[in-house]
Scaffold this active site. Structure first.
Site, PDB file in Angstrom:
ATOM      1  N   CYS A 124       0.864  -1.187   0.000  1.00 40.21           N
ATOM      2  CA  CYS A 124       0.000   0.000   0.000  1.00 40.21           C
ATOM      3  C   CYS A 124       0.901   1.239   0.000  1.00 40.21           C
ATOM      4  O   CYS A 124       1.637   1.474   0.969  1.00 40.21           O
ATOM      5  CB  CYS A 124      -0.888  -0.032   1.245  1.00 40.21           C
ATOM      6  SG  CYS A 124      -1.923   1.421   1.390  1.00 40.21           S
ATOM      7  N   CYS A 171      -5.163   6.181  -3.991  1.00 39.82           N
ATOM      8  CA  CYS A 171      -4.439   4.905  -3.902  1.00 39.82           C
ATOM      9  C   CYS A 171      -3.021   5.154  -4.417  1.00 39.82           C
ATOM     10  O   CYS A 171      -2.839   5.551  -5.574  1.00 39.82           O
ATOM     11  CB  CYS A 171      -5.151   3.853  -4.735  1.00 39.82           C
ATOM     12  SG  CYS A 171      -4.280   2.284  -4.762  1.00 39.82           S
TER      13      CYS A 171
HETATM   14  N1  LIG Z   1      -6.140  -2.551  -1.761  1.00 33.28           N
HETATM   15  C1  LIG Z   1      -4.867  -2.843  -2.327  1.00 33.28           C
HETATM   16  C2  LIG Z   1      -3.683  -2.484  -1.491  1.00 33.28           C
HETATM   17  C3  LIG Z   1      -3.749  -1.084  -0.962  1.00 33.28           C
HETATM   18  C4  LIG Z   1      -3.441   0.001  -1.973  1.00 33.28           C
HETATM   19  C5  LIG Z   1      -3.284   1.317  -1.282  1.00 33.28           C
HETATM   20  N2  LIG Z   1      -4.426   2.003  -0.844  1.00 33.28           N
HETATM   21  C6  LIG Z   1      -2.224   2.202  -1.870  1.00 33.28           C
HETATM   22  O1  LIG Z   1      -2.167   3.385  -1.486  1.00 33.28           O
HETATM   23  O2  LIG Z   1      -1.385   1.723  -2.630  1.00 33.28           O
HETATM   24  C7  LIG Z   1      -4.751  -4.343  -2.660  1.00 33.28           C
HETATM   25  O3  LIG Z   1      -5.161  -5.193  -1.857  1.00 33.28           O
HETATM   26  O4  LIG Z   1      -4.207  -4.632  -3.723  1.00 33.28           O
END
Ligand SMILES: N[C@@H](CCC[C@H](N)C(=O)O)C(=O)O
Length: 260
Positions: A74, A199
């Site tokens: 993340c 994200c």
């Molecule tokens: N939900 C994603 C991982 C998290 C991504 C995150 N919010 C970021 O900032 O990169 C997954 O399970 O692939």
């Protein structure tokens, strides 16, 4: 038992942070992590992150999505964890830590701006209507018309659960080009199963995908996300993207205790 937590957000992607250097946290308790992230029955967050000791680096990052399951990297969470480590006095301005996708270097700047090195990328699947790449987490990247009114939740879920990505699924980013330096994106996140305000691995994927597909020739790209602004920069050599950095604000929101 009373659990002490800290709440952080990076461009609106929000996280419960727990100092687990004494190894007390029940890491396999999916229901507990899901409840802590629940916006009605818990603290409320897109994910939960444990800061743990590591023998070779400054600390270890252990990341869970809000569904309670441990997941891949993340980017915004990593930036927030660096700010948390700085607040705890674990690090000063520069750090190296370990996460599920390997070593990360990061630095703490003025006004809570954190710059985080992401993994190198050399595998990019370019299709007619989308690009797929892994920036620590898997990302589908697709340019759409009318991003502002786009139904990210329904269209994102259809792609995430569709035939393309099988059981593991993918995060899904919908993109609009603003100009040669700037793109806007909205992301459906796997494990949150909804649109989030930002994200970090998604913004990184969009920047690299837009360069790789010729939408821009820039190697430092501004990304407008729903919760603010991020910058992704990299070096490019053919189809290899190295020295990838994700930069933006990571802010402490509040701390508290919760009965578990
Ligand atoms: N939900 C994603 C991982 C998290 C991504 C995150 N919010 C970021 O900032 O990169 C997954 O399970 O692939």
């Amino acid at each position: 038992m009373q659990l002490e937590f800290y709440k952080y957000q990076g461009t609106g992607n929000d996280f419960v942070m727990i100092d687990n250097r004494s190894n007390f946290f029940p890491k396999e308790d999916v229901k507990l992590i899901e409840r802590l992230c629940d916006r009605r029955f818990g603290i409320g967050a897109d994910g939960l992150i444990l800061l743990e000791n590591d023998s070779e680096t400054d600390f270890r990052m252990v990341y869970y999505n809000s569904d309670g399951n441990q997941s891949s990297m993340c980017g915004n969470g990593g930036r927030c964890l660096v700010a948390f480590a700085n607040q705890l006095g674990v690090i000063d301005e520069k750090t190296t830590f370990i996460a599920t996708d390997g070593l990360h270097h990061a630095s703490v700047g003025e006004d809570s701006i954190i710059s985080l090195q992401m993994i190198d990328v050399d595998e990019i699947q370019q299709k007619d209507s989308y690009t797929f790449l892994n920036t620590g987490s898997p990302h589908h990247v697709q340019i759409v018309e009318d991003l502002e009114h786009y139904n990210v939740k329904d269209n994102g879920a259809a792609i995430r659960y569709g035939a393309l990505y099988g059981e593991k699924g993918s995060n899904v980013n919908f993109v609009k080009k603003v100009d040669n330096d700037t793109f806007s994106l909205r992301t459906y996140e796997r494990g949150v199963e909804d649109e989030t305000l930002a994200c970090g691995t998604g913004a990184t994927a969009v920047a690299i995908a837009m360069n790789a597909t010729g939408q821009t020739d820039k190697t430092s790209i501004n990304l407008n996300v729903e919760g603010g602004k991020l910058i992704v920069s990299f070096d490019k050599n053919g189809n290899q993207f190295t020295n990838v950095f994700l930069t933006g604000p990571a802010k402490f929101v509040f701390k508290g205790t919760i009965e578990i």
